[in-house]
Every structure is written in C-alpha cells, then in structure tokens.
Design an enzyme around this catalytic site. Sequence first.
Site, PDB file in Angstrom:
ATOM      1  N   LYS A  40      -9.274   1.713  -6.549  1.00 51.55           N
ATOM      2  CA  LYS A  40      -8.723   0.507  -6.292  1.00 51.55           C
ATOM      3  C   LYS A  40      -9.584  -0.661  -6.877  1.00 51.55           C
ATOM      4  O   LYS A  40      -8.998  -1.584  -7.350  1.00 51.55           O
ATOM      5  CB  LYS A  40      -8.729   0.057  -4.698  1.00 51.55           C
ATOM      6  CG  LYS A  40      -7.718   1.314  -3.775  1.00 51.55           C
ATOM      7  CD  LYS A  40      -7.769   0.982  -2.302  1.00 51.55           C
ATOM      8  CE  LYS A  40      -9.296   1.358  -1.557  1.00 51.55           C
ATOM      9  NZ  LYS A  40      -9.220   2.822  -1.677  1.00 51.55           N
ATOM     10  N   THR A  41     -10.989  -0.632  -6.813  1.00 52.22           N
ATOM     11  CA  THR A  41     -11.640  -1.530  -7.403  1.00 52.22           C
ATOM     12  C   THR A  41     -11.544  -1.662  -8.979  1.00 52.22           C
ATOM     13  O   THR A  41     -11.352  -2.596  -9.644  1.00 52.22           O
ATOM     14  CB  THR A  41     -13.265  -1.321  -7.146  1.00 52.22           C
ATOM     15  OG1 THR A  41     -13.138  -1.258  -5.715  1.00 52.22           O
ATOM     16  CG2 THR A  41     -14.097  -2.450  -7.648  1.00 52.22           C
ATOM     17  N   ASP A  64     -12.342  -6.511  -1.138  1.00 52.66           N
ATOM     18  CA  ASP A  64     -12.334  -4.966  -0.628  1.00 52.66           C
ATOM     19  C   ASP A  64     -12.471  -4.928   0.816  1.00 52.66           C
ATOM     20  O   ASP A  64     -12.750  -6.017   1.460  1.00 52.66           O
ATOM     21  CB  ASP A  64     -13.584  -4.413  -1.256  1.00 52.66           C
ATOM     22  CG  ASP A  64     -13.434  -2.667  -1.330  1.00 52.66           C
ATOM     23  OD1 ASP A  64     -12.430  -2.369  -0.985  1.00 52.66           O
ATOM     24  OD2 ASP A  64     -14.577  -2.048  -1.661  1.00 52.66           O
ATOM     25  N   THR A 121      -8.661   0.736   3.077  1.00 48.78           N
ATOM     26  CA  THR A 121      -8.554   2.267   3.314  1.00 48.78           C
ATOM     27  C   THR A 121      -7.680   2.530   4.478  1.00 48.78           C
ATOM     28  O   THR A 121      -7.350   3.607   4.923  1.00 48.78           O
ATOM     29  CB  THR A 121      -9.949   2.853   3.735  1.00 48.78           C
ATOM     30  OG1 THR A 121     -10.532   2.061   4.576  1.00 48.78           O
ATOM     31  CG2 THR A 121     -10.951   2.632   2.360  1.00 48.78           C
ATOM     32  N   ARG A 125     -14.335   9.433  -7.731  1.00 48.48           N
ATOM     33  CA  ARG A 125     -15.781   8.819  -7.557  1.00 48.48           C
ATOM     34  C   ARG A 125     -16.520  10.026  -7.271  1.00 48.48           C
ATOM     35  O   ARG A 125     -17.792  10.133  -7.538  1.00 48.48           O
ATOM     36  CB  ARG A 125     -15.873   7.767  -6.348  1.00 48.48           C
ATOM     37  CG  ARG A 125     -17.269   7.299  -6.109  1.00 48.48           C
ATOM     38  CD  ARG A 125     -17.133   6.391  -4.949  1.00 48.48           C
ATOM     39  NE  ARG A 125     -16.431   5.342  -5.173  1.00 48.48           N
ATOM     40  CZ  ARG A 125     -15.932   4.381  -4.121  1.00 48.48           C
ATOM     41  NH1 ARG A 125     -16.310   4.788  -3.018  1.00 48.48           N
ATOM     42  NH2 ARG A 125     -15.196   3.418  -4.455  1.00 48.48           N
TER      43      ARG A 125
END
Length: 337
Positions: A65-66, A110, A159, A218
């Site tokens: 997302k980032t 975020d 999330t 990640r």
Amino acid sequence: MAERSLTDLNKRDASFDLTLRPTTFRDFVGQRKVKERLELFVQAALGRSEVLEHVLLSGPPGLGKTTLAYILAEEMGVGIKVTSGPIIDKPADLAGLLTSLEQGDVLFVDEMHRLQKSVEEYLYAAMEDFVIDIMIDQGPNARSVRLNLPKFTLVGATTRSGLLSAPLRSRFGMTSRLDYYDPTDLQAIIERSARILNVDIDTDGAGEVARRSRGTPRIANHLLRRVRDYAQVKADNRINADIARKALTMLDIDERGLDEMDKRILESIIHRFSGGPVGIESLAVSVGEEAHTLEEVYEPYLIQEGYLKRTPQGRVATPLCYERLGIDPADRQQRLL
C-alpha cells in the site's frame, strides 16, 4: 541466528524498504488488477491535466500500500507527504499538513482507520471542496477563517476497512483491496531484491523463500535478508533450495510459512479450548500476544489458508488445522470424553 517472530518480520524497516521499493508501475510485481486500474486512472488524469482522485488502499500489512502511494506520486510527477492516523492527534496537526501541500501533491495517510473522529470530520471539506476552516481566538472573540487549499490527492491505507466510517469511505474516488501474492509473484520480487542487494540466489532458492513468505512481499524481503546471513556464514554466500530450507528451518518457519506463533495459536485453540469457539481476548492471553496483533497480523493468513475460521461465538479450528498439526479430531474428542 536469533529467531524472529512474524510480528518482527512484518514490521517496516524504513531504510530497507526504500532500498527495495519499486518506483514505477513497470517495476511493481503482482496485484495485477489493482495496478492496471491505478495506471489507467493516472494516465487519464495526466491526459486531462487534472489532479488524481483520492485513493483508498486496503488489505493486510506488507502487501504494497505504501509502495503504491509512492508510485502514484512518482507517476503523476508530484511530491508526497507521509503520515499515519495515530500521529494526527488533533485537527490542527492535519491543518499543518494540508497547508504545506502544493498543487497536485499526494498526502499519504497510513492506518487511516485509527484517525480521531474530530480529525476525520475535518477531512471532509478538505477532500471535497479543498478548503479548511480554522478557529481563531477563543470565547466571545472566536471566529472561523476559511482557507483555500491547493488541489491534492489523499491516498489512505488501512488494514481494517470495516472500521472506516461510511462518510469518509464515500469521499474516495477509487477504492482497491490488495490480496496476498501467489508464490510466482513473490519469487519474482525476491529475485529482484536479490539483484539489488547483490545476493547470489538461484531460482529454486528464491522459490523456497517465496513459498514460506505467507504471500507477503515485506516478509519475503525480510526472510531474504535472514537467508543471506545464513549463506554468508555457512554457504559461501550462495543460496540454493537446500540452503534456503536450512536457514528457514532454523527460523522455525515451516514449508507452508507457519511460524512458532502460528502453531502456538492453533495448538492453543485445540488443546486449551477444545477446538473452539474461543474469544480473541482469551486467545490473546493464552498465547501471550496482543489481541489486535492476532487480528491484523496472524489471523488473516490463517483464515485464508483454511486453518482457522471466525464465528459469532469466537475462533474455531478447522479440520485442516487438525491435519496440519497431526492431530486426529476423533481421538482428541474421545480423550476429552
């Protein structure tokens, strides 16, 4: 080598992420439908010389997302400011961010579901009309001053999209959900990261790491670092399937990506709570972890893989969970009786 929990593996390492983060849609692997939609909207906005609409990205942590927020800013040729929902404590904090933006800039927020209610309501006018009202003085002399903002793009990440209020969600022009990656895409990500880090890894080695990465880039990149460390000390800096397998076994990550905490969660439901149902708070106390960590980090993957299910009464272990742990449900029930 020290063991790392999934919570640690799924934490963002800013310097490491910046090294490996793709900067264009061309370099971004996976999430094909989401990427295709965003790329189209960017091209359309550029073709009309307009500011990109507000974008909401949802999904489990570590899926990109980032990274997509940075790519949107790069593709639009604008700046980006990054913040997080819990950091914005009051409307004045948000006002400072908004007034520092330039025309077309991206503001990335975020953990948007953790915004204070007062801050969220302050966003409405900024998102729709690109204005904010600032209160000056207090008491009888208090007055409101309206400031015009440059048109900007708000990119929100969450999330837990269900915790966003309907008025806030409706103000986003585009909403996209990111899902877990398949092993093929993760292998491509690992091979790209290995080239950037000058890690000597073959196709089978990258595939072995990919299969144990829980569908999360990640985690895949962090596991790559751990396997690199193992290979540096014990395998002359070369990673193949066997070396990757030995390194990940040392980390207590099995061939399906389940780590020690995953197994502790599943075993606790079966042995301590008779297979469930059990409430999340009781389960959290049982395994010694925070309830929100279980919900956001561990549960999504366990549910998607079919080891666990949520019911109105609580969490329940599935037949696949018994099979994965080598427990016969009939024998377990017989012993309980």
